[in-house]
Each structure stands twice: as structure tokens, then as C-alpha cells.
Design an enzyme around this catalytic site. Structure first.
Site, short mmCIF file in Angstrom:
data_model
loop_
_atom_site.label_atom_id
_atom_site.label_comp_id
_atom_site.label_asym_id
_atom_site.label_seq_id
_atom_site.Cartn_x
_atom_site.Cartn_y
_atom_site.Cartn_z
N TYR A 128 48.63 36.99 46.33
CA TYR A 128 49.58 36.35 45.42
C TYR A 128 50.69 35.60 46.14
O TYR A 128 51.40 34.81 45.53
CB TYR A 128 50.20 37.41 44.49
CG TYR A 128 49.31 37.77 43.32
CD1 TYR A 128 48.11 38.43 43.51
CD2 TYR A 128 49.68 37.44 42.02
CE1 TYR A 128 47.29 38.76 42.44
CE2 TYR A 128 48.87 37.77 40.94
CZ TYR A 128 47.68 38.43 41.16
OH TYR A 128 46.88 38.74 40.10
N LYS A 179 39.90 48.14 50.26
CA LYS A 179 38.53 47.77 50.64
C LYS A 179 38.52 47.71 52.15
O LYS A 179 38.31 46.66 52.76
CB LYS A 179 38.19 46.42 49.97
CG LYS A 179 36.77 45.94 50.15
CD LYS A 179 35.75 46.69 49.33
CE LYS A 179 34.35 46.20 49.66
NZ LYS A 179 33.29 47.00 49.01
N ASP A 212 35.68 49.05 44.75
CA ASP A 212 34.47 48.95 43.92
C ASP A 212 34.08 50.33 43.38
O ASP A 212 33.72 50.47 42.20
CB ASP A 212 33.31 48.28 44.68
CG ASP A 212 33.14 48.78 46.11
OD1 ASP A 212 33.96 49.58 46.59
OD2 ASP A 212 32.16 48.36 46.77
N ASP A 236 45.83 44.11 40.02
CA ASP A 236 45.70 43.24 38.84
C ASP A 236 44.39 43.55 38.11
O ASP A 236 44.37 43.77 36.90
CB ASP A 236 45.74 41.77 39.28
CG ASP A 236 45.51 40.83 38.11
OD1 ASP A 236 46.17 41.03 37.07
OD2 ASP A 236 44.67 39.92 38.22
N ASP A 240 43.57 45.95 34.32
CA ASP A 240 42.90 45.49 33.09
C ASP A 240 41.81 46.50 32.72
O ASP A 240 41.63 46.86 31.56
CB ASP A 240 42.27 44.10 33.28
CG ASP A 240 43.22 42.97 32.86
OD1 ASP A 240 44.44 43.21 32.82
OD2 ASP A 240 42.73 41.86 32.56
C1 IPM Z 1 49.29 40.35 35.08
C2 IPM Z 1 48.83 38.93 34.89
C3 IPM Z 1 49.50 38.08 35.94
C4 IPM Z 1 49.03 38.57 37.31
C5 IPM Z 1 49.27 36.57 35.85
C6 IPM Z 1 49.53 36.04 34.46
C7 IPM Z 1 50.09 35.83 36.88
O1 IPM Z 1 47.46 38.84 34.94
O2 IPM Z 1 50.50 40.60 34.99
O3 IPM Z 1 48.45 41.22 35.31
O4 IPM Z 1 47.96 38.18 37.78
O5 IPM Z 1 49.75 39.36 37.89
MN MN Z 2 46.47 40.77 35.11
#
Ligand code: IPM
Ligand code: MN
Length: 356
Positions: A128, A179, A212, A236, A240
């Protein structure tokens, strides 16, 4: 950051943002009020829609103003038609870097599956950081590089935060996810830093998983985890997935923390602006509400934060029903928000009753 004086209200910058952002932020602030906490809110019109209107992303003057606030509360930013990276890099990442929000804290609590884990995602480095570029762009010999920046200082402060967090939780368990078998440079730095830092916390039990493998464990046996520490990009992706296995991304909250409190920390749901369902008032506001609870906790309003968390647990069943409706009602977002606000107020009243 200024000290809290008795009676002084915390000053919070609010970016409702795009799509469902304003819908869920309204519910978050409603629940904060129901918890009996008064905040001084300062609204900022930023995000994809603002960019499309006049090209504004994050003016320097706004960033300077933010440095004097106690916290920032975001709904979601991002809109169709905005080129990739404009809002992500120009607003979200710039804020994370400039305000030194080096810990991205993402808890996943899902009592139905006995999940209670927290991901501590490094939030200022890795891929990032933006290292890289193009050479001979648009030609057949084009080169694109995207490096990963990992500093001892950056990794250590993040790992140290995770150690402290694990120490404060009953399970005392901390897992490093990376990793190391392929990313032998960055992975080596992370592993050494992890081992050396964790050794200073003798009560901790530690583990290591490749990212993984961690994806399999997140789906098959997330109960094994307590605190997880990982780099920016792995964090990140993994969070999710964490949301998906813990009741849905609509319930996943996050805090972008400056643990040293040299400036405001920022609180937002993990989900995005969801333009496909915006305007229908069917988005689950739980993630935004729980993010507000994390904000209150960080601001020292720990009883109010705990009441909101309990209320969300209680209303969880209700939220699930609303989500699974094939024909969503127009009032889904507000209905869930109202129910959580009511439950919060009841819990706070009960606590007060007992304390008096
Ligand atoms: C998150 C989002 C952000 C990230 C994006 C929108 C920059 O996906 O906060 O997880 O990748 O950190
Ligand atoms: Mn995200």
C-alpha cells in the site's frame, strides 16, 4: 490529542460519503445518542460524488483541521465513474499515512459459530505504500513494478500492539499470518520481529500460518483464532473473508488507530459504498454501528461501547432475518438501527439502575 475535560464533548469529523454511507452513518449516530453519549459532530462533504462535482479529494486545510479532532467517523467512500485509486489513494490511504493510523483493527465476533477473533492489520506500509511505477508504458515492452515496503519500526509497532491486545484478552493467543515461504525478505523481517517482540510477553501463546492456509482455517475452523497480526494486503483480503464467515460483511467493523494518540483515529465499516443497493434503505447498518462503538471505546466511553456491542449481539437474529428477505423492505436500514438503538438504551438504563 487534547485531554478529555469533564463535561467536554468529543469533537468528531463525520464523512458520510457515498452510496449507503450516509444511510448507515445516520444509524450509527442514532445509536451513539441512544447510548447517552453526546458528540460534537463536524460534517465533511468528501468522497466520490464530491470528486465528480468539483475535483476535490482531500484538501490540505481539511487534513490540518482533522489533526485537531478527537476522532473521525466514516460511512463509505467511492462512486462509479471515479477512476481507480483517486479516492482510495487520495483520501483513505493519504489519511492513514498522514495521521499515522498504523493499526487497522478488525474484530469478528459471531456467537452462533463461536467466532471471537481480531485481525490487527498493518496499515501504513507493505504494497500500500505506493512504491513502484511504469517504464515504457503502453508499449509491448511495458514494465510495471509494485514493491512492498516493510520497515523494522513499522512492523514492530504493529506487532507490539497485537501483543498487548492478545495479552488483554482471555485466550492470550497471537497468530502471525504471512507468506514466509515465498516472500522471503519481507516474511523474514516479519517473522524475526514477531518472535523477538512476542518473547517480551511470556504469557502469550503464539502461532504462525501461511496466508493461504489461514484462508482455509477462516472458513473451516475460525474458532482456533484469537488475535491475528498480518501485513497490509494480507489483512485487507483476510478481513473481507473474516466478515463473510462471521455473519456477513454488513456486520464487519473497523478502527484505523493511531495508538500513540498523536492525532485522531478513524472508524468505519469494512464494507464499501455499495452503489447497487444505495437509496433503497436495505443496507445492514450493524458494521457502522459497531464501528461507532469502537470509536466510543477508544474515546474512553467504555460502558456505552459495551452496551452497543451487547445490543448488536441481541439484535443479530433480527438483522439476519432482514438480510435474507427476498423482497427487502424500504425500512430495513432504519428498522435495524432503531432496534439496536432501543436495545442499547434499555441496556444503558439497566446499568444505570443497577449502579444507583
Ligand atoms: C478496506 C478497503 C480499502 C483498503 C480500500 C478502499 C483502499 O478495501 O478498508 O479494506 O484496501 O484498505
Ligand atoms: Mn478491503
Amino acid at each position: 490529542m487534547k485531554q478529555n475535560n469533564i463535561g467536554a464533548q468529543n469533537k468528531v469529523g463525520v464523512v458520510a460519503g457515498d452510496g449507503i454511507g450516509s444511510e448507515v452513518v445516520t444509524e450509527g449516530l442514532k445509536v451513539v445518542e441512544a447510548a447517552g453519549v453526546k458528540l460534537e459532530t463536524v460534517p465533511y462533504d468528501l468522497g466520490g460524488a464530491r470528486y465528480l462535482k468539483d475535483g476535490t479529494v482531500l484538501p490540505d486545510s481539511v487534513l490540518e483541521e482533522w489533526r485537531g479532532l478527537d476522532a473521525l467517523y466514516f460511512g463509505a467512500v467511492g462512486a462509479p465513474g471515479v477512476p481507480p485509486g483517486v479516492i482510495e489513494r487520495g483520501l483513505l490511504l493519504r489519511m492513514r499515512f498522514e495521521l499515522d493510523l498504523y493499526v487497522n483493527l478488525r474484530p469478528f465476533r459471531f456467537p452462533e459459530r463461536n467466532i471471537d477473533m481480531v485481525v490487527v492489520r498493518e496499515n501504513t506500509e507493505g504494497t500500500y505504500a505506493g512504491e513502484g511505477g511504469f517504464l515504457r508504458q503502453g508499449t509491448a515492452c511495458e514494465i510495471a513494478t509494485q514493491g512492498s515496503v516493510n520497515t523494522r519500526h513499522g512492523v514492530e509497532r504493529c506487532v507490539r500492539f497485537a501483543c498487548g491486545l492478545a495479552q488483554s484478552r482471555p485466550a492470550h493467543h497471537l497468530t502471525l499470518v504471512h507468506k514466509t515461504n515465498v516472500l522471503t525478505f519481507a516474511g523474514d523481517l516479519w517473522e524475526r520481529t514477531f518472535e523477538e517482540t512476542a518473547a517480551e510477553y511470556p504469557d502469550l501463546e503464539t502461532a504462525y500460518n501461511h496466508v493461504d492456509a489461514a484462508c482455509i482455517y477462516f472458513v473451516e475452523s475460525p474458532q482456533r483464532y484469537d488475535v491475528i497480526v498480518t501485513d497490509n494486503l494480507f489483512g485487507d483480503i483476510l478481513t473481507d473473508l473474516g466478515g463473510a464467515v462471521s455473519g456477513g460483511i454488513g456486520k464487519a467493523a473497523s478502527a484505523n488507530l493511531n495508538p500513540d494518540r498523536t492525532g485522531p483515529s478513524m472508524f468505519e465499516p469494512v464494507h464499501g459504498s455499495a452503489p447497487d443497493i444505495a437509496g433503497q434503505m436495505i443496507a445492514d447498518p450493524t458494521a457502522a454501528i459497531l464501528s461507532a462503538a469502537m470509536m466510543l471505546d477508544f474515546l474512553g466511553e467504555t460502558a456505552a461501547a459495551a452496551a452497543i456491542q451487547t445490543a448488536c449481539d441481541q439484535i443479530g437474529e433480527f438483522g439476519k432475518q432482514a438480510e435474507s428477505q427476498t423482497k427487502p423492505t424500504l425500512s430495513g436500514t432504519a428498522t435495524i438501527g432503531d432496534a439496536i438503538a432501543q436495545a442499547t438504551a434499555d441496556i444503558v438504563a439497566g446499568h444505570r439502575g443497577r449502579a444507583q
